[in-house]
Design a protein around this motif. Structure first.
Motif, short mmCIF file in Angstrom:
data_model
loop_
_atom_site.label_atom_id
_atom_site.label_comp_id
_atom_site.label_asym_id
_atom_site.label_seq_id
_atom_site.Cartn_x
_atom_site.Cartn_y
_atom_site.Cartn_z
N LEU A 49 3.51 49.17 -13.04
CA LEU A 49 3.05 49.95 -11.89
C LEU A 49 4.20 50.36 -10.97
CD1 LEU A 49 -0.26 48.08 -10.92
CD2 LEU A 49 0.00 50.23 -12.18
N SER A 50 5.32 50.69 -11.57
CA SER A 50 6.48 51.16 -10.79
C SER A 50 6.47 52.68 -10.66
CB SER A 50 7.78 50.73 -11.47
OG SER A 50 7.94 51.36 -12.73
N PHE A 51 5.79 53.36 -11.59
CA PHE A 51 5.66 54.82 -11.61
C PHE A 51 7.02 55.52 -11.68
CE2 PHE A 51 1.70 53.33 -9.80
CZ PHE A 51 0.77 54.07 -10.48
N ILE A 52 7.99 54.84 -12.25
CA ILE A 52 9.32 55.43 -12.41
C ILE A 52 9.25 56.62 -13.37
CG2 ILE A 52 11.64 55.03 -13.31
CD1 ILE A 52 11.48 52.20 -12.24
N SER A 53 8.53 56.46 -14.46
CA SER A 53 8.41 57.55 -15.43
C SER A 53 7.69 58.74 -14.83
CB SER A 53 7.66 57.07 -16.68
OG SER A 53 8.39 56.05 -17.34
N HIS A 54 6.70 58.48 -13.99
CA HIS A 54 5.97 59.58 -13.36
C HIS A 54 6.87 60.36 -12.42
CE1 HIS A 54 2.61 61.87 -11.89
NE2 HIS A 54 2.79 61.45 -10.65
N VAL A 55 7.66 59.65 -11.63
CA VAL A 55 8.59 60.31 -10.71
C VAL A 55 9.63 61.11 -11.49
CG1 VAL A 55 10.40 59.92 -9.00
CG2 VAL A 55 8.26 58.64 -8.86
N SER A 56 10.16 60.53 -12.56
CA SER A 56 11.15 61.24 -13.37
C SER A 56 10.57 62.51 -13.96
CB SER A 56 11.66 60.33 -14.49
OG SER A 56 12.31 59.19 -13.96
N SER A 57 9.30 62.44 -14.39
CA SER A 57 8.64 63.62 -14.94
C SER A 57 8.45 64.70 -13.87
CB SER A 57 7.28 63.22 -15.52
OG SER A 57 6.55 64.35 -15.97
N LEU A 58 8.06 64.28 -12.67
CA LEU A 58 7.89 65.23 -11.57
C LEU A 58 9.20 65.93 -11.22
CD1 LEU A 58 5.57 63.24 -9.14
CD2 LEU A 58 4.95 65.25 -10.47
N GLY A 106 12.61 52.63 -2.90
CA GLY A 106 13.40 53.57 -2.12
C GLY A 106 14.12 54.59 -2.99
N LYS A 107 14.56 54.16 -4.16
CA LYS A 107 15.27 55.06 -5.08
C LYS A 107 14.36 56.17 -5.57
CE LYS A 107 18.09 55.06 -9.29
NZ LYS A 107 18.67 54.21 -10.37
N SER A 108 13.10 55.84 -5.90
CA SER A 108 12.16 56.85 -6.36
C SER A 108 11.80 57.82 -5.24
CB SER A 108 10.89 56.17 -6.89
OG SER A 108 11.16 55.42 -8.05
N TRP A 109 11.61 57.31 -4.03
CA TRP A 109 11.35 58.19 -2.89
C TRP A 109 12.52 59.15 -2.69
CZ3 TRP A 109 6.80 59.10 -1.36
CH2 TRP A 109 5.82 58.09 -1.26
N GLY A 110 13.74 58.64 -2.88
CA GLY A 110 14.92 59.48 -2.71
C GLY A 110 14.94 60.64 -3.69
N PRO A 143 9.07 65.05 5.65
CA PRO A 143 9.58 64.37 4.46
C PRO A 143 8.45 63.83 3.59
CG PRO A 143 10.89 63.76 6.36
CD PRO A 143 9.73 64.58 6.88
N ILE A 144 8.70 63.77 2.29
CA ILE A 144 7.69 63.39 1.31
C ILE A 144 7.08 62.03 1.63
CG2 ILE A 144 7.35 62.70 -1.09
CD1 ILE A 144 7.38 65.66 -0.76
N GLN A 145 7.89 61.06 2.02
CA GLN A 145 7.37 59.73 2.28
C GLN A 145 6.42 59.73 3.48
OE1 GLN A 145 10.39 56.74 2.75
NE2 GLN A 145 8.98 55.06 2.53
N GLN A 146 6.74 60.51 4.48
CA GLN A 146 5.86 60.61 5.64
C GLN A 146 4.58 61.36 5.29
OE1 GLN A 146 8.00 62.23 8.96
NE2 GLN A 146 9.52 60.60 8.98
N LEU A 147 4.69 62.37 4.44
CA LEU A 147 3.52 63.11 4.01
C LEU A 147 2.57 62.19 3.24
CD1 LEU A 147 1.95 65.74 3.73
CD2 LEU A 147 3.36 66.31 1.75
N ALA A 148 3.13 61.33 2.41
CA ALA A 148 2.30 60.37 1.66
C ALA A 148 1.59 59.42 2.62
CB ALA A 148 3.18 59.58 0.69
N LEU A 149 2.27 59.05 3.69
CA LEU A 149 1.66 58.15 4.68
C LEU A 149 0.50 58.83 5.38
CD1 LEU A 149 2.26 55.27 5.66
CD2 LEU A 149 3.49 56.26 7.57
N VAL A 150 0.65 60.12 5.70
CA VAL A 150 -0.43 60.87 6.33
C VAL A 150 -1.64 60.93 5.40
CG1 VAL A 150 -1.15 63.15 7.13
CG2 VAL A 150 1.09 62.26 7.78
N LYS A 151 -1.42 61.23 4.14
CA LYS A 151 -2.51 61.33 3.18
C LYS A 151 -3.18 59.98 2.98
CE LYS A 151 -1.16 65.41 0.54
NZ LYS A 151 -2.50 66.03 0.68
N LEU A 152 -2.39 58.91 2.95
CA LEU A 152 -2.95 57.57 2.79
C LEU A 152 -3.80 57.20 4.00
CD1 LEU A 152 -3.14 55.00 1.13
CD2 LEU A 152 -1.07 54.19 2.26
N TYR A 153 -3.34 57.57 5.19
CA TYR A 153 -4.11 57.27 6.40
C TYR A 153 -5.44 58.02 6.40
CZ TYR A 153 -5.90 57.57 11.07
OH TYR A 153 -6.75 57.54 12.14
#
Length: 244
Positions: A49-58, A106-110, A143-153
């Motif tokens: 459940l690291s989703f590294i492959s998903h991020v790499s694909s994106l 943090g690396k994947s978010w980057g 930023p993407i990480q903040q956008l994800a936080l908004v959607k999660l909220y």
């Protein structure tokens, strides 16, 4: 429900790091192999459940699409260019990010942020050496990480109010201290979770709402703006979407 399993297209996965021995599952006369990662509704899910492959694909697919879009930049007005970039590159990034975003490091978010920065520069024809923040701000992107936080909220808020059915509402149990705590009297109980499950919605949802109980009474159309203001002022911790 009457569905028939197609063994030739079926995959199996076991989450965790333990060795499961015989790496197969028998269904009828078909031997279904366990995989280290499977694709479900466009999301690549790995056993850790690291989703590294998903991020790499994106990042790989987004970079290729961005290269094609940049070649047509001189032929498109900026408004249309913005729409194309948002639809083909940014939308796939935020698709279902509420479910897999809390698991990223943090690396994947980057990596995702670099792709968003490239997209913003491409719209304005800026050099890759220029800072992307002014272009993101002009486009109204956060930023993407903040956008994800908004959607999660927003997902957590809808679930806590029963908008997603009782299955999700049961994740949120309000408690009242009987006294005011920094101006807030209601908080949500967080279920006990081991380290492996602390990224799940049942834990992150209540945890996030506890940080923003002062805006949960806002009208629905004002919630996103209130949350963005809180993020920009640095009053909402991003630790929820980090590897800490």
């Amino acid at each position: 429900n009457g569905l028939v399993l197609n063994e030739t297209k079926t995959q199996a996965i076991i989450f965790g790091t333990d060795d499961v021995g015989d790496n197969s599952l028998i269904h009828g006369e078909t031997k279904i192999q366990f995989k280290d990662e499977v694709k479900l509704l466009g999301i690549i899910i790995d056993k850790d459940l690291s989703f590294i492959s998903h991020v790499s694909s994106l990042v790989r697919r987004g970079g290729f699409k961005l290269h094609l879009v940049k070649r047509a930049r001189k032929l498109l007005p900026r408004s249309l260019m913005t729409t194309v970039v948002h639809t083909t590159i940014l939308y796939p990034i935020v698709y279902a990010i509420q479910s897999w975003g809390p698991c990223l490091t943090g690396k994947s978010w980057g990596k995702l942020q670099v792709l968003q920065n490239h997209a913003a520069r491409s719209i304005f024809g800026a050099s890759s050496f220029e800072h992307a923040t002014p272009y993101r701000e002009e486009l109204g992107w956060i930023p993407i990480q903040q956008l994800a936080l908004v959607k999660l909220y927003l997902l957590a808020f809808a679930a806590s109010n029963g908008k997603l059915g009782m299955l999700f509402k049961n994740f949120f149990h309000q408690m009242n201290h009987g006294y005011e705590t920094r101006g807030k009297s209601k908080h949500f109980l967080q279920p006990f979770a081991e380290k492996f499950t602390r990224k799940g919605f049942a834990f992150t949802g209540p945890k996030l709402l506890n940080q923003v109980t002062d805006i949960t009474q806002e009208e629905p159309q004002k919630l996103r703006h209130a949350l963005l203001a809180k993020i920009r002022k640095g009053k909402l911790k991003l630790a929820l979407l980090s590897d800490t």
